[in-house]
Design an enzyme around this catalytic site. Structure first.
Site, PDB file in Angstrom:
ATOM      1  N   MET A 265      -7.696  -8.806   9.425  1.00 13.84           N
ATOM      2  CA  MET A 265      -7.134  -7.964   8.461  1.00 13.84           C
ATOM      3  C   MET A 265      -7.040  -6.788   8.713  1.00 13.84           C
ATOM      4  SD  MET A 265      -5.261  -8.270   5.856  1.00 13.84           S
ATOM      5  CE  MET A 265      -4.521  -6.827   4.926  1.00 13.84           C
ATOM      6  N   GLU A 300      -4.081  -5.704  14.793  1.00 10.53           N
ATOM      7  CA  GLU A 300      -4.353  -5.116  13.582  1.00 10.53           C
ATOM      8  C   GLU A 300      -4.234  -3.624  13.620  1.00 10.53           C
ATOM      9  OE1 GLU A 300      -4.494  -7.392  11.281  1.00 10.53           O
ATOM     10  OE2 GLU A 300      -4.733  -8.972  12.610  1.00 10.53           O
TER      11      GLU A 300
END
Ligand code: HT7
Ligand code: ZN
Length: 876
Positions: A265, A300
């Site tokens: 994330m 990411e």
């Protein structure tokens, strides 16, 4: 459940320019104080109620401008906090006190504990589990975060942005304050606290700013983070060179956690990773793991510009950040490794994951118009097809205009929450082109097909292509509009040389690309002095299927001579697929499958062709998977017959090439110390696919056992173990190797995942019972997504004969486990359930059993929104 619609979007009445959060961490009762600067949007009536999103936080108190509200002044439900009459002033301060229980949060959304480490996952709608908020991506706020915890439990306290202050408190407690100057949506908020080991690094940006880098892992595992750190530095450098994008904070931190719903994330300045995509050394990680780590670290990191600095207006625009960022990480990997090999691998992934989605009940446009549960739209269509759409823009515009468009995008939309329309517009503006028809790639679901036939008129020196496009209907879109398909091509002549033409009409043809925009094109090349073989969709220029009337001789010619390495691979792959489909029909008809000798000959020639990279040869030799074959057959699927056909072809190739394969296998044996670079990985890949073939010959089990015992790295070890377990199931060699692997890696959960995976993939009807038994293994945990995906996910999505047992036992077991996983983690359960998406292509008996299993799930009580959405769409 509620259906969210794109056309219902409207800006919120209120903004939250500043957010200050104070966490007092405790496993069962964490206190969160949120102080929000709330601002009524210009032109909104003062009487407009303030409605915040929630998802079950316990509300302890509400105050406005320092005044505690009494319970008549607000209405709180688990999913909403309404303040019916906010202050008349345009700006006020809202203070919320909530309590949450991280240690009982098994959904892994919001604030939870993984391995005694506090961490958060807020995308897409997890922030509302922490406090009430305008939890939508177009609400950008500047965050200041204070974290307080007992020092011994959580010596490390991290959040987004830059560290501003820290100190000790009474009773062994301490605190830290973080400030992120860049306004961001709540889904990018993150917090991590716990006892973690640190790997430190630094990076100097293009303009000379020093950035402190940190990768945090379970204490003792620091030396496994070196590869990730190196990948991070290469990513930072590449984004400067390829896109002119510099990093913007003083620190960049990555934390590896062991319980995580997805891969990683991109929280601003504080990426949180599934530890599977951080930790690696040769002893524990395969070459594929190294490549994944590199790609996901890059992905990411690249989100910092495509996702964070420019975010999405709403979740319908998810592909704005995801498709674009996948495109960027693909380009990064292509530059770091072999572009040709990378492209083939990408296309294989797209076909394996996105094509079945696009061709089944879960089909949706790259930019959907409807959803019931946004978690279910983190799909191969949004990510992988979304990336292909960006690639097509580059193909149509060319490298320079594409870069100019990206520069304009960053300049025009920095600090904003943007839309796909904004993205397409920058490319229209820099090129002067009208991309309206092209934009259908975002709006229309389904995989377009081009039917192509060719003819050569020697007397007229004319070569003609008849091209017809069609887009099959998909759920809720029965009529499709004509698309703009950039079809890269080549006319290939003697020895692989390009064949020249004098003129072309019937379509716009520029830079080796035919622009297909109408239903039918007759593309006529004149002045063509020899009959060419036509190489179509070179480099996979468009994510389509092709139905080409082409002779096998042409395919064999292209498989040997096409100068486009992707299309050369494709030509051989098409020959293999066609042979496998024919063999499948022979098996169904009760016959022994037979194969043309030249197929095996060609395989032998490719294997030994020193002019080709080993990694490329390995990809060419790896037969289409059982699911690939099923997809190309389309309907009436009997996985046992596909398996038999594929085994027969593998055996034919192995028998015909025994000497060549064996000599090559020996010559590729490891020399020197391990390095994870692409060239070394390619040699291992080639040797391991040769092992796969050789294991089908007499003494195959002994050879694989020897390979296993001699292995000095995880790539070779798992390759041999897979061969033993899959091709020699139940043999002494297989049993010994499985036991040795288990003993060696006892206590290393990530490595044991490979052991679970290999066993869940063993073909045949007995595997369902084995998987059930393995669920009792001490290393298995139904609460951990990596364990569940390794064992249950592999069984259901990568074991065709085991899962699709004709008696339906595979489906029944699966339904039971999906429902069990769902009680804890609906998101992981819903993703597992997508394994059923191609059920209608099965033969009738299996189809019926599959439907029963789906109904068993659908009829369960208290089904989560996540699982209900998938199961109902799958059954519809
Ligand atoms: N943007 C990230 C998506 C993600 C996610 C979504 C829903 C639930 C949990 C999640 N964890 C991560 C990952 C990415 O694409 O970079
Ligand atoms: Zn992403």
């Amino acid at each position: 459940g509620h259906v969210f619609k794109l056309e219902d979007y409207r800006p919120s009445d209120y903004l939250i320019p500043r957010t200050s959060l104070d966490f007092r961490l405790s496993p069962d009762a964490t206190r969160v104080t949120a102080v929000l600067t709330v601002e009524r949007r210009e032109g909104v009536a003062a009487s407009a109620p303030l409605v915040l999103d929630g998802d079950g936080p316990t509300l302890l108190g509400v105050a406005i401008d320092g005044q505690l509200l009494s319970e008549v002044d607000y209405q709180a439900t688990p999913d909403q906090l309404t303040i019916p009459t906010p202050p008349a002033a345009q700006r006020f301060e809202l203070r919320l006190e909530t309590e949450v229980a991280p240690s009982s949060n098994e959904a892994l959304m919001g604030l939870y504990r993984s391995n005694n480490v506090y961490c958060t996952q807020c995308e897409a709608e997890g922030f509302r589990r922490i406090t009430y908020f305008l939890d939508r991506p177009d609400i950008l706020s500047v965050y200041t975060v204070r974290i307080e915890a007992p020092h011994n439990e959580a010596p490390l306290l991290l959040s987004n942005g830059n560290p501003v202050e820290s100190g000790t408190l009474a009773d062994g407690r301490h605190y830290a304050v973080w400030h992120d100057p860049f306004p961001k949506p709540s889904y990018l908020f993150a917090l991590v606290a716990g006892a973690l080991g640190k790997v430190a690094g630094s990076f100097t940006t293009l303009s000379g700013r020093e950035v402190e880098l940190g990768i945090y892992v379970e204490p003792g595992k620091e030396r496994l983070a070196g590869y990730a750190m190196d990948a991070l530095k290469r990513s930072m450098k590449w984004d400067e060179e390829a896109f002119g994008r510099e990093y913007d904070l003083d620190v960049f931190n990555i934390v590896a956690v062991s319980d995580f719903n997805m891969g990683a994330m991109e929280n601003k300045g504080l990426n949180i990773f599934n530890d599977k995509y951080v930790l690696a050394d040769e002893e524990t990680a395969t070459d594929a793991d190294f490549a994944n780590i590199e790609a996901i670290i890059a992905h990411e990191y690249f989100h910092n510009w495509t996702g964070n600095r420019i975010t999405c207006r709403d979740w319908f625009q998810l592909c704005l950040k995801e498709g674009l960022t996948v495109y960027r990480d693909h380009e990064f990997s292509a530059d770091q490794r072999s572009r040709a090999v990378k492209r083939i691998a990408e296309v294989r992934t797209l076909r394996a994951h996105q094509f079945p989605e696009d061709q089944g009940p879960l089909a949706h446009p790259v930019r959907p118009r409807r959803y019931r549960e946004i978690n279910n739209f983190y799909t191969a269509t949004v990510y992988e097809k979304g990336s292909e759409v960006v690639r097509m823009i580059r193909t149509i515009l060319g490298a320079e205009l594409f870069r100019a468009g990206m520069d304009l995008y960053f300049e025009r939309h920095d600090g904003e929450a943007a839309t796909i329309e904004d993205f397409v517009k920058v490319f229209e503006d820099v090129s002067g082109r009208d991309l309206a028809q092209f934009a259908l790639w975002y709006h229309q679901a389904g995989t377009p097909n081009l039917a192509v036939s060719s003819s050569y008129n020697a007397a007229a020196k004319a070569f003609t292509l008849e091209i017809e496009q069609s887009v099959p209907p998909t759920p809720s879109e029965s009529r499709k509009r004509l698309m703009h398909i950039p079809l890269a091509f080549g006319l290939v002549g003697d020895g692989g040389k390009p064949v020249a033409w004098a003129a072309v009409d019937g379509a716009i043809v520029e830079d080796g690309v035919i622009h297909v925009r109408k239903r039918r094109h007759t593309v006529r090349f004149s002045g063509v002095s020899e009959r060419p073989s036509v190489s179509l969709n070179r480099g996979f220029s468009a994510p389509i299927t092709l139905s080409v009337q082409q002779k096998a001789d042409d395919q064999i010619f292209l498989a040997s001579h096409d100068s486009d390495s992707f299309s050369r691979w494709q030509a051989f792959n098409t020959l293999l697929t066609d042979a496998l489909i024919a063999a499948f029909r022979q098996v169904l008809g009760g016959k022994e499958p037979a194969f043309a000798a030249r197929l095996a000959e060609l395989a032998g020639r490719i294997a030994g062709d020193e002019a080709l990279e080993p990694a490329y040869r390995a990809l060419a030799l790896s037969l289409p998977g059982e699911a690939d074959i099923a997809r190309d057959i389309g309907k009436g699927i009997d996985p046992d017959a596909i398996f038999a056909a594929r085994e027969a072809l593998a055996r034919t190739i192995a028998e015909a090439n025994r000497q060549v394969f064996s000599a090559l296998y020996d010559s590729l044996a490891d020399k020197g110390p391990f390095t994870p670079d692409a060239a070394s990985a390619g040699r291992r890949a080639l040797r391991n696919i040769l092992l796969d073939y050789l294991s089908l010959l007499p003494e195959g089990a002994a050879l694989a056992a020897q390979h296993f015992n001699a292995a000095t790295n995880m790539t070779d070890r798992t390759a041999a173990l897979t061969v033993l377990a899959h091709r020699h199931a139940g043999s002494r060699e297989a049993e010994e190797a499985l036991a040795a692997f288990e003993a060696r890696y006892r206590g290393d959960a990530l490595v044991l995942d490979k052991w679970f995976q290999i066993q869940a993939g063993v073909p045949g009807r007995q595997t369902v019972e084995k998987v059930r038994a393995l669920m009792q293994h001490p290393a298995f945990s139904i609460a951990n997504p990596n364990r569940v995906r390794s064992l249950i996910g592999t069984f259901s999505s990568a074991n065709q004969t085991g899962f699709h047992r004709a008696d339906g036992q595979g489906y029944r077991f699966f339904a039971e486990i999906v429902l069990e996983v769902e009680k804890r983690n609906p998101q992981v359960a819903a993703r597992l359930a997508t394994a059923m998406r191609s059920w209608r292509s099965l033969e009738p008996i299996r189809q019926d059993k599959a439907r029963q299993a789906l109904l068993q799930i659908a009829n369960a009580e208290n089904l989560s929104a996540d699982l209900r959405d998938i199961v109902e769409r799958t059954l519809a």
